[in-house]
Every structure is written in structure tokens, then in C-alpha cells.
Motif scaffolding. Structure first.
Motif, PDB file in Angstrom:
ATOM      1  N   LEU A   1      31.855  74.206  55.749  1.00 24.68           N
ATOM      2  CA  LEU A   1      32.141  75.437  56.348  1.00 24.68           C
ATOM      3  C   LEU A   1      31.893  75.402  57.750  1.00 24.68           C
ATOM      4  O   LEU A   1      32.634  75.856  58.720  1.00 24.68           O
ATOM      5  N   ALA A   2      30.790  74.609  57.901  1.00 17.09           N
ATOM      6  CA  ALA A   2      30.340  74.569  59.403  1.00 17.09           C
ATOM      7  C   ALA A   2      31.231  74.122  60.341  1.00 17.09           C
ATOM      8  O   ALA A   2      31.620  74.429  61.523  1.00 17.09           O
TER       9      ALA A   2
ATOM     10  N   ALA B   1      23.543  81.067  59.828  1.00 17.60           N
ATOM     11  CA  ALA B   1      23.930  81.726  58.515  1.00 17.60           C
ATOM     12  C   ALA B   1      23.512  80.758  57.272  1.00 17.60           C
ATOM     13  O   ALA B   1      23.421  81.399  56.331  1.00 17.60           O
ATOM     14  N   MET B   2      23.344  79.652  57.594  1.00 15.87           N
ATOM     15  CA  MET B   2      22.911  78.751  56.508  1.00 15.87           C
ATOM     16  C   MET B   2      21.356  78.404  56.079  1.00 15.87           C
ATOM     17  O   MET B   2      21.019  77.429  55.677  1.00 15.87           O
ATOM     18  N   ASN B   3      20.606  79.090  57.010  1.00 17.04           N
ATOM     19  CA  ASN B   3      19.218  78.990  57.030  1.00 17.04           C
ATOM     20  C   ASN B   3      18.674  79.652  55.698  1.00 17.04           C
ATOM     21  O   ASN B   3      18.499  80.674  55.720  1.00 17.04           O
TER      22      ASN B   3
ATOM     23  N   SER C   1      26.764  75.414  48.226  1.00 18.85           N
ATOM     24  CA  SER C   1      26.003  74.299  48.077  1.00 18.85           C
ATOM     25  C   SER C   1      25.836  73.829  49.454  1.00 18.85           C
ATOM     26  O   SER C   1      26.604  74.257  50.340  1.00 18.85           O
ATOM     27  N   LYS C   2      25.110  72.659  49.651  1.00 17.63           N
ATOM     28  CA  LYS C   2      24.740  72.120  50.922  1.00 17.63           C
ATOM     29  C   LYS C   2      25.936  71.467  51.427  1.00 17.63           C
ATOM     30  O   LYS C   2      26.330  71.588  52.662  1.00 17.63           O
ATOM     31  N   GLU C   3      26.625  70.692  50.568  1.00 17.25           N
ATOM     32  CA  GLU C   3      27.681  70.229  50.818  1.00 17.25           C
ATOM     33  C   GLU C   3      29.045  71.115  51.524  1.00 17.25           C
ATOM     34  O   GLU C   3      29.654  70.916  52.356  1.00 17.25           O
TER      35      GLU C   3
END
Length: 697
Positions: free
Chosen positions: A161-162, A110-112, A154-156
Motif C-alpha cells: 500500500l505504501a 499511518a502504519m506505525n 499485514s506487514k506485507e
């Protein structure tokens, strides 16, 4: 299919009858290494899609995503089936390990960023891609899935969330295992006639079987927390003290202190869900969950629930007064207690309608109700369902069936798993080993046959005796088979919108609607036959059963609606420090009668806390009930419960289209309009009930 290293071929190369897995060739110990290999394979496939040098197209991005991870899907299907329907300590330990691992895996997808850019590009250009309606729905589902999973954070924030999702997955597994542990560890052993007073033969038989499963000798009977035993025991046992003891154990599942207590788990789940919703820009978790449903928002849900609640509560108080009168006749003073309700309601039903559940049960044989289920499917949809014997399934009790279209074409495989056992979680559900679709796969096949299964928890009879159901049991069987038909009749191209791949508050429509055909007189007349004599249910008894369909409606609706309101409160209010205090506060606010408890109290509310499938979504049964009451009225208006024109519309617009069409659009295509709650209130016998002033205070 190319078998990945470290995967037992039986997990992924399904070469049994019509593509069934060889269940007996899969060992518990195979799953850990298989998941590792299948996850790695899926990662490779995702990287190939995300990093393709070609410009994104629907085919090389969306269709590729639809068929990626086939090995992982197969390993997962077999594992989660075993975890729910035939578990053990090895599987439970693996479940606690694999649930977070799967969450991490899907979070990475999902975050790719590269993958989302391709999907986002297609979404922006969707009007120029020449997509079919189904393709547009599939693209929208993928795009929204990425956004709702944090692709724009954002990445953080994505990393946080992960972690949240991974933790929630582990907590959901823990919650369900705790409930199962409490159910398995408790039984009430009865040995004397005094203790068995009032318990009818069919229930004694089931209790004797349950005792033998627990290693007891002949002449010993066990009350267990399986609904198919505990509910009839509460209905028939004359021993008020034993009813209280059994009831308290039933409602205390998940809240007994020690390692299996779920309160701390619930607190953490609610905190993490609230944080997740905030990260994704939603006011609360309910707003997040409802964003992609028919209901749209919590206000619409609570409006429906409270409209029904006021009428249901008023009706329940009338029912309670009648039960109190019966107790007074027996010299029992004081208020009706929750362990009294089913017992005296049964007495009241006998008095009002001159029949008892015990009188009805000999006419409701499991075998005949299964036949009735299948016959209704044949009459409505033209399919024939035939049992195939000699095929090994995942448990010796599981039965295998072929489902064929009117022209003889194989349409689906269906597995029925009907009896309770200690290795199975409580309740009833439908699931699939594989879903119908028409896409070419990497193994050379084109499309897949749906392989659907139903799981129930009916009491298993002694050897040589038939399984006899209650009317509620029979409805459950029809309900789950309705879900099954939603999967088996699916006729779409893409797997993500196949069968039950619809919004949560639409998914119960096909199942709840199917329940209506159980009580169609010609079905009951044909299949409700006495297990000893074969005689059909007498017309006088049939008429009484039909007349009593709304009996105890206040109780039933209060049980459900109170649970749904607590679910919504948990997911719309601020931080929850003490879940049981919030539950008590909500029940006090709405005025839950002290004689009734929630159908699913918080510590064992598996719909909501054993995973998040029905979190902020338990209401959906009622939302779908509004639809199903209106949908069956369409048949009633024709004067024929099997009207071929309406049946064709039902198949083409509800059962076969899955999520390929917007639910409001497809319901309008079937019915010509959207419903309001009046048909549902009428069905429940609540339409004319006067609301009590202040009942929602």
C-alpha cells in the motif's frame, strides 16, 4: 518557533504582517533541504507520541498529533502554493521528487503500530473519556484515517500500500504538469481584422496582453487555452474554422502524444487505485472514497446523477434544435458541432432575451465584483475586509486583505490572486497557508489565524484598463470566496476539523451557496456599474439577466454530469485497459449529444487525476448543489436575501463549524430538514423538463 537546521527561517518563522510569511525571502532552492529537515523533525515528534511511556490519553495522543509537524505544514503550504500558482522548471522537478517522498512519510505514520495502538485504545474507550462532540469527531477522524490507510493490514500488505500511495503521488504530479505544459505551449496567433471578426474589444484587449506575455509585438493577438480567453473566443469569433482549431486544441490537452500525453498515466492511476481499494477491503475505489461521505455509496451517487442526466439531456436536445435553426438561417447545413455551441447559444440568447454577453461585460468590473463579494460577507456575517497595500505576496499580482469581525477583532488574512499567467495551473481554487484553531503550539502561541487565498485565472487587461468579467467569471469569484469564508469564519478548537475540513460532498456547499448572492438584485444594482460611465446596469438589462439565469441549462448540466458519470464509471468498473474507450463507452451508453463534450475529458480531468481529491468525487458539486439550492430557498422564504436570523443560523451551523459536527446534523440545525433534488432542478430550470424515453440507454 525553534528553527530546524537546514531550514531557511523565512519558511517557518512567519513574522510578516499579522503572521504572513515573508514570501520574498524564500528561494526555490530552499525547499529540498527544508523538506528533509521538516520531515525528520516530524518523524521525531511522531516517535515521541508513539513511544510515550504514559498511558494513552486524548491530550498526549490525539491533541499531540494535531499540533505535530508544524514546520512541515508551513514548508508544504508555501511549496504547494508555488507549485500551483507560480511554478517553474525548478519547482516542477522538486514536485516530482517531493510528492512521492511526502507519500512515503505519511504511509510510515499511518502504519506505525505503536501509534495506532494508542489511537485504537482511545477509540475503544471513547464512551468513557468524557469527550466533547468536537473531540469525538477528531478522534473518529484519526482512527478512521489510520484504518483507511492500512493500519490493520499485514506487514506485507502495508508495504504494498505504501508503494501504491507513493507511486500515485508521483503520477498525480506528472498528470498536472503535463496539462500545464500543453496549455503553455499552445497559442493561436491572430494578426488580421479578418481573423478577429466578431471578437469584442474586451477580448481583443485580453488577447493582446496574452500575446505580449509570449513575446509578441503590438498588433498581435493570442488565443490561449486559459478559460477566460478560450471560452469568450468560442462565444464571439465569427470564424468557424478558427473556433474549430482553438476548440480542438482545448479539448486535446493531455492527449497529444509524446511526453505530455496522459493516457498511460491515467491507466496506471486507475489500476493502482483499484488495487488499493481491494487491499483495504472495498469492492472498488469509489466504495472506498464514498465510505466517509454524505452520499455513502456509488449507487446513491449514480441515482442522483442519472435523475438529473435524463432531464438535462432532454433539455440539451431542445437547445440543440434551436441552435441548428439559427445555423440554417445562415446557410450552414449539417449538425451543430461543439465549437459552434457557444457561438450560436450567444446569438440565441440575444434573440430570446435581447442582450449579449458583450453588452453585459462592461458592467462586470473585477474591482466591483470583489467589492460585491466583500459587501455580501459584511451583510451576512458582520465581517469587514480591507486591502492592505505595500505587502509583498508570492506574486506581484496578488493582493492582501485583513478580515475583521464586527468588533474590530482580526479574524483572518485573505490573499486574492486573480489573473491568468503561464506559471499558474488553469482553473480556480481556494487554499490556505494556515488554518484556524485554538490549540497551544510548541512555539508558545495559542491558536492560529486563518491565512486563506483564492486563485483565479481571469484575463489580465492592458495597463490602465479595468478587468472585465463574464457572468461565469463573476460566479467563479463568488464561489471561491465562499470557500474562503468557510476557512476564515471557522471557529473550532482542532485544526483537523477546521474550515473546509469536511466531507468532499459537503465542502462545496458554502461556495456554491455564496454564488446565489451575486444575482440578488440589490447587489447587481449597486455593483454592476459601467466601467466608463459609472452608470448602474439599466433595470431592463438587469431584468433580462435575471430572466436568463437558466438559459443554456441543458448544455451546462450535460457538460458537468457526463464528466461525473465517467468519473464514477472509472472507479466502479473492472480493470481499465483503454481509458478513452471506457470514456467513449459511457458517453455512448448515456447518449451524450454529439454537439457537446465533457466539461473535463479524461486526459485533462485534473479534479480526478492530478491527485485524488475529487476522484470518484466530481459528483460532489451536484450533491452540494442540492444542498445549496435548498439553503438559499430558506432565505427566499423570508423575503429577504440577508435575513439576519437565517444569516446567523448559516454562520453558526455551516460556515463556522467546519467538520466538528456531522454534516447531516449541522445542515438540519440550519434548515430543520434535509433537502431533496427538486429545489436544485428548479434552480437549473429542469424541474418541468420531460425525460426522453431511453435517454439513459
Amino acid at each position: 518557533m525553534t528553527q530546524s537546521a537546514a531550514i531557511n527561517s523565512a519558511l517557518v518563522d512567519w513574522s510578516g504582517l499579522n503572521g504572513l510569511p515573508h514570501f520574498d525571502r524564500v528561494k526555490d532552492e530552499d525547499f529540498r533541504s527544508a523538506f528533509d529537515a521538516a520531515l525528520a523533525r516530524h518523524d521525531t515528534e511522531i516517535d515521541e507520541i508513539a513511544n510515550s511511556a504514559e498511558a494513552p490519553t486524548f491530550a498526549n495522543t490525539i491533541t499531540a498529533l494535531e499540533v505535530a509537524g508544524d514546520e512541515l505544514s508551513r514548508v508544504s503550504a508555501l511549496f504547494w502554493n508555488r507549485a500551483g500558482a507560480h511554478t517553474n522548471e525548478t519547482i516542477q522537478a522538486l514536485e516530482r521528487e517531493i510528492a512521492p517522498k511526502m507519500s512515503r512519510h505519511y504511509s510510515r505514520i499511518a502504519m506505525n503500530e505503536a501509534l495506532f495502538r494508542r489511537v485504537d485504545t482511545l477509540w475503544d474507550k471513547r464512551a468513557d473519556l468524557g469527550l466533547t462532540g468536537e473531540e469525538l469527531r477528531v478522534l473518529e477522524r484519526h482512527w478512521k484515517g489510520f484504518v483507511r490507510s492500512g493500519a490493520k493490514l499485514s506487514k506485507e500488505q502495508q508495504e504494498r500500500l505504501a508503494v501504491i500511495n507513493e507511486t500515485l503521488a508521483g503520477l498525480g504530479a506528472k498528470f498536472g504538469q503535463n496539462v500545464l505544459a500543453d496549455e503553455k505551449s499552445w497559442s493561436l496567433i491572430l494578426t488580421s481584422e479578418d481573423e478577429l471578426e466578431g471578437v469584442p474589444p474586451f477580448l481583443r484587449d485580453a488577447m493582446a496582453g496574452a500575446a505580449r506575455e509570449r513575446g509578441e509585438k503590438d498588433g498581435v493577438y493570442a488565443v490561449t487555452l486559459s478559460r477566460s480567453i478560450i471560452e469568450p473566443f468560442l462565444t464571439f469569433s465569427k470564424r468557424r474554422d478558427l473556433r474549430e482549431k482553438a476548440f480542438q486544441a482545448w479539448v486535446s490537452r493531455g492527449h497529444n502524444g509524446g511526453e505530455t500525453d496522459n493516457i498511460a498515466t491515467v491507466r496506471e492511476v486507475l489500476s493502482l487505485r483499484a488495487e488499493k481499494a481491494g487491499l483495504l477491503g472495498y469492492e472498488n475505489f469509489a466504495a472506498y472514497k464514498l465510505d466517509d461521505t454524505m452520499a455513502k455509496n456509488p449507487a446513491n451517487v449514480n441515482d442522483l446523477l442519472m435523475k438529473v442526466w435524463r432531464k438535462a439531456r432532454a433539455k440539451a436536445l431542445e437547445e440543440e434544435a434551436a441552435l441548428s435553426g439559427l445555423m440554417a438561417e445562415e446557410g450552414i447545413n449539417g449538425s451543430v458541432q461543439p465549437w459552434d455551441w457557444r457561438y450560436y447559444a450567444e446569438k440565441l440568447r440575444e434573440r430570446m432575451f435581447d442582450f449579449s454577453e458583450s453588452e453585459l461585460k462592461p458592467y462586470l468590473q473585477l474591482e466591483k465584483i470583489i467589492e460585491a463579494c466583500f459587501d455580501v460577507a459584511t451583510r451576512l456575517f458582520g465581517v469587514t475586509i480591507t486591502e492592505v497595500r505595500g505587502v509583498t505576496a508570492y506574486h506581484p499580482d496578488v493582493r492582501v486583505f485583513e478580515v475583521r469581525d464586527a468588533d474590530g477583532t482580526l479574524k483572518a488574512m485573505f490573499l486574492g490572486d486573480y489573473f491568468a499567467r503561464p506559471s499558474k495551473r488553469s482553473g480556480a481554487w481556494m487554499s490556505s497557508f494556515q488554518s484556524q484553531h485554538k490549540l497551544p503550539l510548541k512555539n508558545g502561541a495559542t491558536g492560529e489565524l486563518p491565512i486563506i487565498y483564492n486563485v483565479c485565472n481571469f484575463a489580465k487587461p492592458s495597463k490602465g484598463k479595468p478587468a472585465l468579467l463574464s457572468l461565469d467569471d463573476a460566479r467563479t469569484l463568488f464561489h471561491e470566496f465562499g470557500h474562503g469564508l468557510h476557512g476564515m469564519l471557522s471557529d473550532v478548537t482542532y485544526p483537523s476539523v477546521s474550515g473546509t475540513g469536511v466531507s468532499r460532498d459537503f465542502v462545496e456547499l458554502p461556495s456554491q451557496l455564496y454564488e446565489h448572492w451575486l444575482t440578488v438584485p440589490e447587489i447587481l444594482t449597486r455593483y454592476a456599474v459601467h466601467y466608463e460611465t459609472g452608470a448602474p446596469m439599466p433595470k431592463a438589462l438587469l431584468d433580462k439577466v435575471l430572466a436568463a439565469r437558466t438559459f443554456n441549462a441543458g448544455f451546462n448540466t450535460v457538460e458537468f454530469t457526463s464528466s461525473a458519470l465517467v468519473d464514477m464509471a472509472f472507479h466502479t468498473r473492472g480493470p481499465v485497459e483503454d481509458p478513452m474507450a471506457v470514456q467513449a463507452e459511457v458517453l455512448s451508453e448515456i447518449g451524450l449529444p454529439s454537439s457537446i463534450v465533457m466539461r473535463h475529458a479524461t486526459p485533462h480531468f485534473q479534479h480526478v487525476f492530478s491527485g485524488d481529491g475529487y476522484s470518484a468525487g466530481y459528483y460532489s458539486y451536484m450533491w452540494s448543489e442540492v444542498l445549496d439550492a435548498d439553503a438559499f430557498a430558506a432565505f427566499e422564504e423570508t423575503g429577504n436575501a440577508f435575513d439576519p436570523v437565517m444569516a446567523r443560523k448559516l454562520k453558526n451551523n455551516i460556515y463556522s463549524v467546519g467538520g466538528s459536527i456531522d454534516p447531516e446534523e449541522t445542515y438540519r440545525a440550519f434548515r430543520g430538514k434535509l433537502p431533496d433534488p427538486d429545489a436544485m432542478l428548479k434552480k437549473k430550470g429542469l424541474a418541468m423538463v420531460q425525460e426522453l424515453a431511453g435517454s439513459d440507454a
